[in-house]
Scaffold this motif. Sequence first.
Motif, PDB file in Angstrom:
ATOM      1  N   VAL A 165       0.859  -1.192   0.000  1.00 58.74           N
ATOM      2  CA  VAL A 165       0.000   0.000   0.000  1.00 58.74           C
ATOM      3  C   VAL A 165       0.890   1.234   0.000  1.00 58.74           C
ATOM      4  O   VAL A 165       1.951   1.247   0.632  1.00 58.74           O
ATOM      5  N   ALA A 166       0.440   2.273  -0.713  1.00 58.64           N
ATOM      6  CA  ALA A 166       1.166   3.541  -0.733  1.00 58.64           C
ATOM      7  C   ALA A 166       0.171   4.690  -0.643  1.00 58.64           C
ATOM      8  O   ALA A 166      -0.997   4.551  -1.019  1.00 58.64           O
ATOM      9  N   GLY A 167       0.627   5.815  -0.131  1.00 56.45           N
ATOM     10  CA  GLY A 167      -0.211   7.000  -0.033  1.00 56.45           C
ATOM     11  C   GLY A 167       0.577   8.150   0.549  1.00 56.45           C
ATOM     12  O   GLY A 167       1.779   8.027   0.832  1.00 56.45           O
ATOM     13  N   THR A 168      -0.066   9.292   0.725  1.00 56.78           N
ATOM     14  CA  THR A 168       0.547  10.399   1.447  1.00 56.78           C
ATOM     15  C   THR A 168       0.441  10.120   2.942  1.00 56.78           C
ATOM     16  O   THR A 168      -0.264   9.199   3.369  1.00 56.78           O
ATOM     17  N   VAL A 169       1.122  10.902   3.753  1.00 53.38           N
ATOM     18  CA  VAL A 169       1.057  10.679   5.200  1.00 53.38           C
ATOM     19  C   VAL A 169      -0.359  10.904   5.720  1.00 53.38           C
ATOM     20  O   VAL A 169      -0.828  10.200   6.633  1.00 53.38           O
ATOM     21  N   GLN A 170      -1.079  11.867   5.128  1.00 53.44           N
ATOM     22  CA  GLN A 170      -2.454  12.091   5.577  1.00 53.44           C
ATOM     23  C   GLN A 170      -3.372  10.943   5.165  1.00 53.44           C
ATOM     24  O   GLN A 170      -4.318  10.597   5.885  1.00 53.44           O
ATOM     25  N   ASP A 171      -3.101  10.339   4.015  1.00 47.26           N
ATOM     26  CA  ASP A 171      -3.863   9.154   3.617  1.00 47.26           C
ATOM     27  C   ASP A 171      -3.620   8.007   4.588  1.00 47.26           C
ATOM     28  O   ASP A 171      -4.537   7.251   4.929  1.00 47.26           O
ATOM     29  N   TYR A 172      -2.379   7.872   5.015  1.00 46.00           N
ATOM     30  CA  TYR A 172      -2.032   6.810   5.972  1.00 46.00           C
ATOM     31  C   TYR A 172      -2.823   6.971   7.270  1.00 46.00           C
ATOM     32  O   TYR A 172      -3.390   6.000   7.786  1.00 46.00           O
ATOM     33  N   VAL A 173      -2.867   8.194   7.808  1.00 46.88           N
ATOM     34  CA  VAL A 173      -3.581   8.430   9.067  1.00 46.88           C
ATOM     35  C   VAL A 173      -5.062   8.086   8.909  1.00 46.88           C
ATOM     36  O   VAL A 173      -5.664   7.442   9.784  1.00 46.88           O
ATOM     37  N   VAL A 174      -5.654   8.504   7.797  1.00 46.47           N
ATOM     38  CA  VAL A 174      -7.065   8.177   7.548  1.00 46.47           C
ATOM     39  C   VAL A 174      -7.259   6.662   7.501  1.00 46.47           C
ATOM     40  O   VAL A 174      -8.194   6.116   8.105  1.00 46.47           O
ATOM     41  N   SER A 175      -6.380   5.953   6.803  1.00 46.92           N
ATOM     42  CA  SER A 175      -6.498   4.499   6.695  1.00 46.92           C
ATOM     43  C   SER A 175      -6.399   3.827   8.050  1.00 46.92           C
ATOM     44  O   SER A 175      -7.150   2.886   8.351  1.00 46.92           O
ATOM     45  N   MET A 176      -5.454   4.299   8.884  1.00 47.88           N
ATOM     46  CA  MET A 176      -5.291   3.685  10.200  1.00 47.88           C
ATOM     47  C   MET A 176      -6.490   3.967  11.097  1.00 47.88           C
ATOM     48  O   MET A 176      -6.958   3.091  11.830  1.00 47.88           O
ATOM     49  N   LEU A 177      -7.010   5.189  11.070  1.00 44.52           N
ATOM     50  CA  LEU A 177      -8.172   5.522  11.888  1.00 44.52           C
ATOM     51  C   LEU A 177      -9.382   4.682  11.503  1.00 44.52           C
ATOM     52  O   LEU A 177     -10.195   4.314  12.357  1.00 44.52           O
TER      53      LEU A 177
END
Length: 396
Positions: A165-177
């Motif tokens: 999986v790849a994304g921006t750091v803000q995408d990562y936070v959304v995915s984890m939440l």
Amino acid sequence: MADQYVLGMDLGTTSIKVVLLDIHSKTVTNSSTFPTNSDTSNKETENAKEQDLTNIIASLDQCLAALPKEKLNKVICIGVSGQMHGVMFWKSKTGCEWSGSDVGHTFRPKDVSQLITWQDGRCSSNFLLSLPKPQSHLSVATGFGCASIFWYTKHRPEFLSEFNVAGTVQDYVVSMLCGSEACVMTGQNAASWGYFSTTNNQWNMDILKGAGFPVHLLPELVESGSVAGQTCSEWHGIPANVPVGAALGDFQCSVYSCMKDRTDAGVQLSESEVYSTLVQCALIQPSTDLCVTPTLLGERHDPTRLGQVSNISPSSLSLGQVTRAICRGILANLASMMPPQVLLDAGVRRIMGSGSALTRNEVLKQEVEKVFPLPVVYGEDVDSAVGVAMIFNDRQ
């Protein structure tokens, strides 16, 4: 009416800010900012600019812990913005680890890479020229997500094989939440990666496949302003099952925070671009013959176009003249990208100024008003964290 709030978060390059926006009064009731201190060294890769995810998330936790718990309990939506262009990688099922304590549940990065930031310079001009031409309004530059992935494909393919999986750091936070195994991305962040058409809201899939790009790493596209999912757990007192918006770009959110009318245009400058201690010297120096081109790091479309100083004379080297020339150069560079006549032709009737450098620097304000033949309004509470909270509050 019961108190309810939208939480806005901005994951910046040097700091993180969170705000609580009252959904009824549409005002910010609380905010918190902490530096990330997350820059790391990469001695193996020349001109690399990377950040440690553990430090970034720890700073985010500090921001949340500083907000009133009784208000976090009443958050009904979360909006996230952050630095565009950059890219990070993680494993879909083990990207973070949740834990609970007396202060609430939190998550920690687990199987993740470093964040390769928008400032990354590993993609040389020759390397960029070797890449296929995108079907996009943007040329591909170093620091763009797709360019960085192309670099890893060529130079370190074994690194990419560790993640799915790849994304921006803000995408990562959304995915984890949200507890998501996949990454969703809005067109705002996708455009900042390159190889994305804003006309049809699609990746340049054929071009990327033909060049051997690992297209399985491309996030799933969703509309800006849409909800990515719901919180998979209580988080710092915010209940589970609270809607989380798909991550947006920091610049767009900052502009949204100060836009009052469709005929407004936004100008944003951050405080790091000028030395505020020199402002007073420049205020007593209304003009100067000194010319400064402030592109110290080059331009994205031309990394070799570095800063220049001309018309140097013994009488033009005072602190006031140098500062005035720098401020004027910043605005001249901005105007070269968005000429005043383009704004007038588009029906823009005023400029909305935002960013700490602009709102706190009278010299920059003077230069903005010289360059743009339109009324300029400087807003309060105008930044990305506020903007993303406003966006999702407006969609309630």
